[in-house]
Design an enzyme around this catalytic site. Structure first.
Site, short mmCIF file in Angstrom:
data_model
loop_
_atom_site.label_atom_id
_atom_site.label_comp_id
_atom_site.label_asym_id
_atom_site.label_seq_id
_atom_site.Cartn_x
_atom_site.Cartn_y
_atom_site.Cartn_z
N ASP A 1 -7.63 -7.37 -5.56
CA ASP A 1 -8.63 -8.43 -5.78
C ASP A 1 -8.18 -9.73 -5.13
O ASP A 1 -8.96 -10.40 -4.45
CB ASP A 1 -8.83 -8.67 -7.29
CG ASP A 1 -9.78 -7.64 -7.91
OD1 ASP A 1 -10.37 -6.83 -7.16
OD2 ASP A 1 -9.93 -7.65 -9.15
N GLU B 1 -10.75 -3.03 -0.75
CA GLU B 1 -10.22 -1.72 -0.31
C GLU B 1 -9.19 -1.89 0.80
O GLU B 1 -8.20 -1.16 0.85
CB GLU B 1 -11.36 -0.82 0.15
CG GLU B 1 -12.41 -0.50 -0.91
CD GLU B 1 -11.81 0.04 -2.19
OE1 GLU B 1 -10.78 0.75 -2.12
OE2 GLU B 1 -12.33 -0.24 -3.27
#
Ligand SMILES: [Zn+2]
Length: 418
Positions: free
Chosen positions: A359, A278
């Protein structure tokens, strides 16, 4: 120069701006996730779990695609026949056929009809997600959420309808210019407002309790150089067993939100891994990028509607004189539904690239590929996602890389293959 020529020029300029901005901000290069690693990861997942996830999605498919098809059918029926125009005349009748009544009440009536017709399929979907233990909601809770989203939609819809048709009413030749600016401005405003105004309608957010995890998450954000206002926990468990986290808001409203289910289902290390993903979104300004792309897209859509309004055949089908009159709301719904279906795969593609970049950020920030992979496995297991979905379905609808793609990316990263 005529307004139409100006509109055509504006359309081209906005389109070039959209393409240019997308070219500059979308991470077109994707970190490698070799198919061999994907298949190895798939082979290591428990076979019964994979089978259960696939059975779940097979059961959801008829309701999902049925809902999509029915939505399109209803939009076309209301927009490409005079049915929609009739409905809007009816809604405006008690108010002396006033244009504002037609715009707001007629627009809401059209939306309500579309919602009600697709309601049985939404209910069908709910029975499937309850049966598979994903949703924890009773019919009461489900209905309450539905009414809340109708309420939020009605308020937003009324503002948009009143604003749009006020502009078309008072600026019949230049409404596309004001409308495009207004639509873009609304997208930007909603990016700030939705997280603080609308999300609390559906969930309660509390600051994450003091403790080692909160300390570690804030330290992680500080190490990453990302100013985070707060780490909030959403009470998602009253609705679902699914785990999730997200970052929303811009600038002063930016916050990281973790589902409470995440805290009970996942290990602290896995929560850190999700938070690192995030933070990647925050650091790369993905919310801002999405907002600008959305604002440009909204402006282009308004100008395109104006240009489409000179197509007499379309107007005749809908039984209207102009695309800018309230009676044409059904036609607007039909056009935007078709455009949405066409634009969907492109949006999903951009979203997957952005997610893959987040990611990579998580892997670099934590340096812990093993925990990242464990977290992906956990997300997939708890959320019952198909770890390796059919390629066409993935391409059309998936907002994230698949579980095996994300696991494979972690393996490639750990090998130094970046
Ligand atoms: Zn993400």
């Amino acid at each position: 120069m005529s307004p139409r020529l100006w509109a055509a020029g504006a359309f081209v300029v906005l389109l070039v701006a959209l393409i240019g901005f997308a070219a500059a901000t979308v991470p077109w290069h994707r970190a490698p996730a070799p198919r061999a690693d994907q298949l190895a990861a798939l082979g290591q997942l428990p076979a019964d779990q994979v089978a259960r996830a696939r059975a779940f999605h097979a059961e959801l498919r008829p309701a999902s695609y049925g809902g999509m098809f029915l939505g399109l059918l209803v939009a076309l029926a209301l927009g490409l026949t005079p049915l929609g125009a009739r409905l809007i005349e009816l809604a405006g009748r008690p108010f002396g056929d006033h244009w504002l009544a037609r715009a707001v009440l007629g627009g809401l009536a059209v939306a309500l009809v579309a919602e009600l017709i697709s309601l049985p399929l939404a209910a069908w979907r709910h029975t499937v997600v309850v049966r598979y233990g994903i949703s924890t909601q009773t019919w009461g809770g489900w209905s309450a959420d539905l009414l809340k989203s109708f309420g939020v939609g009605a308020v937003l819809g009324a503002i948009v309808l009143a604003g749009f048709f006020t502009v078309t009413h008072f600026a019949p030749r230049w409404w596309w210019a004001f409308g495009a600016a207004g639509a873009a401005g609304l997208v930007v405003l909603l990016s700030f407002v939705l997280p603080v105004v609308v999300e609390p309608v559906f969930n309660r957010f509390t600051p994450m309790a003091d403790g080692p995890l909160r300390t570690e998450l804030l330290a992680l954000a500080a190490r990453d150089g990302v100013p985070v206002r707060d780490v909030l926990v959403a009470d998602a468990s009253r609705r679902t067993r699914a785990v999730n986290a997200y970052v929303s808001g811009l600038g002063p409203t930016r916050r990281i939100v973790v589902y409470d289910t995440m805290l009970t289902e996942a290990t602290p290390g896995e929560v850190v891994s999700v938070a690192a993903h995030e933070l990647g979104h925050a650091k790369d300004r993905d919310v801002l990028t999405g907002t600008v792309l959305g604002a440009l897209g909204a402006a282009i859509a308004v100008v395109a509607l104006y240009l489409l309004g000179s197509w007499q055949w379309l107007l005749r089908l809908a039984g209207v004189d102009s695309i800018a009159e309230p009676r044409a709301i059904g036609l607007l719904l039909a056009v935007t539904t078709v455009a949405g279906l066409i634009a969907g795969p492109a949006q999903s593609f951009v979203s997957r690239r952005v997610e893959a970049r987040a990611d990579t950020h998580a892997l670099t920030l934590t340096g812990d590929a093993a925990t990242f992979e464990a977290m992906q496995r956990r997300l997939g297991t708890v959320n019952l996602s198909d770890p390796d979905p059919p390629a066409w379905e993935h391409a059309m609808f998936a907002s994230h890389p698949s579980t095996v793609q994300r696991m494979a990316a972690a393996r490639a990263w750990a090998r130094g293959d970046r």
